[in-house]
Design an enzyme around this catalytic site. Sequence first.
Site, PDB file in Angstrom:
ATOM      1  N   HIS A   1      -9.033  -4.009   6.648  1.00 47.35           N
ATOM      2  CA  HIS A   1      -7.971  -3.150   6.110  1.00 47.35           C
ATOM      3  C   HIS A   1      -8.522  -1.733   6.091  1.00 47.35           C
ATOM      4  O   HIS A   1      -9.547  -1.470   5.458  1.00 47.35           O
ATOM      5  CB  HIS A   1      -7.638  -3.637   4.689  1.00 47.35           C
ATOM      6  CG  HIS A   1      -6.709  -2.763   3.905  1.00 47.35           C
ATOM      7  ND1 HIS A   1      -5.379  -3.069   3.701  1.00 47.35           N
ATOM      8  CD2 HIS A   1      -6.920  -1.602   3.231  1.00 47.35           C
ATOM      9  CE1 HIS A   1      -4.815  -2.141   2.929  1.00 47.35           C
ATOM     10  NE2 HIS A   1      -5.737  -1.236   2.635  1.00 47.35           N
TER      11      HIS A   1
ATOM     12  N   HIS B   1      -8.161   2.732   5.973  1.00 50.38           N
ATOM     13  CA  HIS B   1      -7.441   3.947   5.558  1.00 50.38           C
ATOM     14  C   HIS B   1      -7.872   5.085   6.464  1.00 50.38           C
ATOM     15  O   HIS B   1      -9.020   5.152   6.905  1.00 50.38           O
ATOM     16  CB  HIS B   1      -7.711   4.267   4.078  1.00 50.38           C
ATOM     17  CG  HIS B   1      -6.862   3.425   3.166  1.00 50.38           C
ATOM     18  ND1 HIS B   1      -5.617   3.814   2.749  1.00 50.38           N
ATOM     19  CD2 HIS B   1      -7.071   2.197   2.634  1.00 50.38           C
ATOM     20  CE1 HIS B   1      -5.081   2.870   1.983  1.00 50.38           C
ATOM     21  NE2 HIS B   1      -5.946   1.868   1.897  1.00 50.38           N
TER      22      HIS B   1
ATOM     23  N   ASP C   1       0.857  -1.202   0.000  1.00 48.75           N
ATOM     24  CA  ASP C   1       0.000   0.000   0.000  1.00 48.75           C
ATOM     25  C   ASP C   1       0.888   1.245   0.000  1.00 48.75           C
ATOM     26  O   ASP C   1       0.572   2.270  -0.640  1.00 48.75           O
ATOM     27  CB  ASP C   1      -0.934   0.002   1.222  1.00 48.75           C
ATOM     28  CG  ASP C   1      -2.303   0.583   0.917  1.00 48.75           C
ATOM     29  OD1 ASP C   1      -2.341   1.674   0.329  1.00 48.75           O
ATOM     30  OD2 ASP C   1      -3.331  -0.032   1.247  1.00 48.75           O
TER      31      ASP C   1
ATOM     32  N   TYR D   1     -11.751   6.067  -3.775  1.00 43.40           N
ATOM     33  CA  TYR D   1     -10.622   5.119  -3.696  1.00 43.40           C
ATOM     34  C   TYR D   1      -9.333   5.862  -3.329  1.00 43.40           C
ATOM     35  O   TYR D   1      -8.907   6.773  -4.055  1.00 43.40           O
ATOM     36  CB  TYR D   1     -10.505   4.556  -5.105  1.00 43.40           C
ATOM     37  CG  TYR D   1      -9.795   3.248  -5.312  1.00 43.40           C
ATOM     38  CD1 TYR D   1     -10.010   2.156  -4.488  1.00 43.40           C
ATOM     39  CD2 TYR D   1      -8.939   3.088  -6.405  1.00 43.40           C
ATOM     40  CE1 TYR D   1      -9.389   0.949  -4.747  1.00 43.40           C
ATOM     41  CE2 TYR D   1      -8.314   1.880  -6.665  1.00 43.40           C
ATOM     42  CZ  TYR D   1      -8.544   0.822  -5.815  1.00 43.40           C
ATOM     43  OH  TYR D   1      -7.938  -0.363  -6.077  1.00 43.40           O
TER      44      TYR D   1
ATOM     45  N   HIS E   1       1.921   3.242  -3.227  1.00 45.64           N
ATOM     46  CA  HIS E   1       1.164   4.381  -3.788  1.00 45.64           C
ATOM     47  C   HIS E   1       1.828   5.702  -3.362  1.00 45.64           C
ATOM     48  O   HIS E   1       2.078   6.581  -4.184  1.00 45.64           O
ATOM     49  CB  HIS E   1      -0.288   4.363  -3.301  1.00 45.64           C
ATOM     50  CG  HIS E   1      -1.100   3.215  -3.803  1.00 45.64           C
ATOM     51  ND1 HIS E   1      -1.430   3.063  -5.134  1.00 45.64           N
ATOM     52  CD2 HIS E   1      -1.670   2.166  -3.169  1.00 45.64           C
ATOM     53  CE1 HIS E   1      -2.165   1.969  -5.284  1.00 45.64           C
ATOM     54  NE2 HIS E   1      -2.324   1.399  -4.108  1.00 45.64           N
TER      55      HIS E   1
HETATM   56  C1  LIG Z   1      -5.326  -1.770  -5.042  1.00 44.61           C
HETATM   57  C2  LIG Z   1      -5.678  -1.102  -3.719  1.00 44.61           C
HETATM   58  O1  LIG Z   1      -4.667  -0.210  -3.378  1.00 44.61           O
HETATM   59  C3  LIG Z   1      -5.907  -2.169  -2.667  1.00 44.61           C
HETATM   60  C4  LIG Z   1      -6.085  -1.572  -1.333  1.00 44.61           C
HETATM   61  O2  LIG Z   1      -5.176  -1.534  -0.510  1.00 44.61           O
HETATM   62  C5  LIG Z   1      -7.365  -0.933  -0.977  1.00 44.61           C
HETATM   63  O3  LIG Z   1      -8.344  -1.095  -1.716  1.00 44.61           O
HETATM   64  O4  LIG Z   1      -7.392  -0.249   0.053  1.00 44.61           O
HETATM   65 MN    MN Z   2      -5.349   0.063   0.920  1.00 43.86          MN
END
Ligand SMILES: C[C@H](O)CC(=O)C(=O)O
Ligand code: MN
Length: 345
Positions: A195, A197, A15, A286, A18
């Site tokens: 998971h 963020h 991750d 996203y 990115h």
């Molecule tokens: C491809 C994405 O970065 C996968 C991920 O870590 C998320 O959806 O959060």
């Molecule tokens: Mn992620």
Amino acid sequence: MTKRSVEILDVTLRDGSHSMKHAFTKEQVRETAKGLDKAKVNYFEVSHGDGLGGSSLQYGLSLVDELELIEVAASVCEYSKISVLLLPGIGTKNDLNDAVKAGAKMVRVATHITEADVAKQHIELGRELGLKTVGFLMMAHMAPVEKLVEQAKLFESYGAEVVYVTDSAGALLPHEVTERITALKNELSCEIGFHGHNNLSMAMANTVAAVQAGATYIDGSLRALGAGSGNTQTEVMVAVLEKMGYNTGIDLYSIIDVANDVVAQYMPRPQEINGSSLIMGYSGVYSSFLLHTEKAAKRFGIDERDILIELGRMQAVGGQEDLIYEVAAKIAHNSSNTHTEAPIS
Ligand SMILES: C[C@H](O)CC(=O)C(=O)O
Ligand SMILES: [Mn+2]
């Protein structure tokens, strides 16, 4: 040795790709992997940010081939095992076979929350190859709980040993995480993961909610290095969960050391909540879109937040990175029309 009650899986080297604009060097990966191994993290992930095969103009080219990075990480680990992320359509079964040759021992097959059916053959291959095989349902805020349960059951029926609720946009609030994990615990027999963020500053609160509702796999990244505002911060999570009485099996001083002495030294900027990443959580975008949006906003001379609000309204999903530029161009075009049409005072 006492059984771990929570399995913390570190995603810094995936991750975090990115935030690093996919420019991890072998040295950075080697030193991070050594630190994670020393801290006794069972699994950590190494891949392009968008998973195996992600290196492309659409998603961002990797500086170093991910297979080389997996090899480097595996070569310095005596204890930890390497996980790879695979998004069917971006990565292929061949990519997974190659990753296994490079040293991967776990695969996490990721799909959009409503598209679990595209993962069948990849999950089956993971099991055939003897990998720990995990399903990863992304953008979990975009579907009602019943849909999440239906899709998670598909993953389980294909052979997934763990199914993740993935808050890709950092948009979920703690009560929504509780509701989702509880529903999966009631309806599935496999283990459940989360998971997060940190776009709304909820990553740790959501993690605690997930564990309390029965999740046994939790993702984190060192210094929170990850897409958008980053992930739940691994070293902090170890301290919090241990304080709550969970056994993470991770050595706290060693995990703090790799975060501070290695990762903090190469991070391009502190992983903070800025105006744009906050808007991602607010409008459900996203997290991986952040750097693309910054680029598009600069190119068209517009406010990043306007692009993100529009993407949220359109319910854009991963894989639609090209939409970011289309939306930016439209906003720039509309605002230049507005300006020329405005009365001259
Ligand atoms: C491809 C994405 O970065 C996968 C991920 O870590 C998320 O959806 O959060
Ligand atoms: Mn992620």
